[in-house]
Scaffold this motif. Structure first.
Motif, short mmCIF file in Angstrom:
data_model
loop_
_atom_site.label_atom_id
_atom_site.label_comp_id
_atom_site.label_asym_id
_atom_site.label_seq_id
_atom_site.Cartn_x
_atom_site.Cartn_y
_atom_site.Cartn_z
N LYS A 224 0.94 -1.34 0.02
CA LYS A 224 -0.23 -0.05 0.01
C LYS A 224 0.76 1.11 0.00
O LYS A 224 0.68 2.14 -0.69
CB LYS A 224 -0.90 -0.13 1.13
CG LYS A 224 -2.10 -0.89 0.85
CD LYS A 224 -3.22 -0.86 1.96
CE LYS A 224 -4.31 -1.72 1.53
NZ LYS A 224 -5.03 -2.54 2.77
N LYS A 225 1.98 1.07 0.76
CA LYS A 225 2.79 2.36 0.91
C LYS A 225 3.44 2.39 -0.45
O LYS A 225 3.43 3.68 -0.97
CB LYS A 225 3.89 2.11 1.84
CG LYS A 225 4.85 3.23 2.08
CD LYS A 225 5.96 2.82 3.23
CE LYS A 225 7.12 3.75 2.95
NZ LYS A 225 8.27 2.92 3.41
N ALA A 226 3.87 1.43 -1.34
CA ALA A 226 4.58 1.56 -2.47
C ALA A 226 3.49 2.19 -3.47
O ALA A 226 3.84 3.11 -4.43
CB ALA A 226 4.86 0.32 -3.00
N VAL A 227 2.31 1.53 -3.52
CA VAL A 227 1.43 2.28 -4.44
C VAL A 227 0.98 3.56 -4.18
O VAL A 227 0.69 4.44 -5.11
CB VAL A 227 0.08 1.28 -4.22
CG1 VAL A 227 -1.26 2.01 -5.18
CG2 VAL A 227 0.06 -0.29 -4.67
N ASN A 228 0.98 4.01 -3.22
CA ASN A 228 0.65 5.48 -2.76
C ASN A 228 1.94 6.47 -3.40
O ASN A 228 1.42 7.60 -3.77
CB ASN A 228 0.60 5.71 -1.25
CG ASN A 228 -0.80 5.40 -0.99
OD1 ASN A 228 -1.70 5.27 -1.54
ND2 ASN A 228 -0.95 5.18 0.31
#
Ligand code: SAH
Length: 260
Positions: A224-228
């Protein structure tokens, strides 16, 4: 012949010699080249390929056809009795095949991981449309991305059912695949293909969620962090709206995040 097996192996032999001739012409074979043929059948195409090439490697999974091919006694043909999805391909310059349609998708993905100069491949017409489909169309999917990111693809002609014996239920088309260096290198080709396929199983989702749901492919901890951190304008689109290059951009960013 057992009818179930017959269907599974997609045995529709190309009997129209004019179509065979045109395939051979499209392939523009030189005496120095090694040709890969997948699903050689009774050797209709194999014999013509052998007459032009230095060498033909013919893969066939049906033992009776392997025997028939052997009986042709073609000195520059190496027959490999195996499943084309299971064996490693040895080095080849061109791939020319009337493919078993049931394995079109898998075998095309596999071929695209190898270096080669030219592919002339007979597909089911609908599959051929998927290979050449543009972003935003209903046919656009993983195989369009995989093929177009690293090759120029073109439908050369439609082939009627009557060109085959027994005639298949579907129409066919001959596709030309010319691999070229991608405009953007992908960090890991195999993983990229798996990623694209996984994202497209979420076809109706926005990219953000499609990627989060496909994250198992990348085996990442904090997806999720990477996608953000991915480009916002791409995250709001759906998979079918992204160009092959945009898929590469997203994949490479995710890949970097995985290893940072
Ligand atoms: N090239 C021939 C036969 C095409 S029909 C011609 O044009 O006449 C497709 C062929 O692929 C059949 O002979 C079938 O036995 C073979 N085949 C099916 N699945 C295969 C697989 N997984 N690996 C290798 N060959 C396969």
């Amino acid at each position: 012949m057992n009818p179930v097996k017959k269907m599974r192996l997609g045995q529709h032999f190309l009997i129209d010699s004019r179509v065979v001739e045109r395939i051979i012409n499209y392939a523009d074979i030189h005496k120095t080249e090694t040709i890969l043929e997948i699903g050689a059948g009774l050797g209709n195409l194999t014999q013509k390929l052998a007459a032009k090439a230095a060498k033909v490697v013919a893969i066939e999974s049906d033992p009776r056809l392997v025997e028939a091919l052997g009986n042709l006694e073609l000195p520059n043909v190496t027959i490999i009795y195996d499943n084309a999805l299971k064996v490693d391909f040895s080095e080849f310059d061109k791939v020319v095949s009337n493919l078993p349609y049931s394995i079109s998708s898998e075998v095309t993905s596999k071929l695209l991981r190898y270096p080669f100069k030219l592919g002339i491949l007979m597909y089911q017409y609908e599959f051929a449309q998927r290979v050449i489909a543009m972003p935003g169309t209903k046919d656009y999917g993983p195989i369009s991305v995989e093929a177009q990111y690293c090759a120029d693809v073109e439908v050369l002609e439609m082939v009627p059912r009557t060109a085959f014996r027994p005639p298949p239920e579907v129409r066919s088309a001959i596709v030309k695949i010319v691999p070229r260096p991608p405009s953007l290198e992908v960090a890991d080709k195999g993983l990229f293909f798996n990623f694209v396929s996984a994202v497209f199983t979420q076809r109706r989702k926005r990219m953000k969620n499609a990627i989060i749901n496909a994250a198992h492919i990348l085996n990442m901890k904090d997806v999720k962090k990477a996608v953000n951190l991915l480009p916002k304008e791409l995250m709001h689109k759906r998979p079918e709206q992204l160009s092959p290059e945009e898929f590469v951009i997203l994949f490479n960013l995710m890949y970097e995040a995985k290893y940072e």
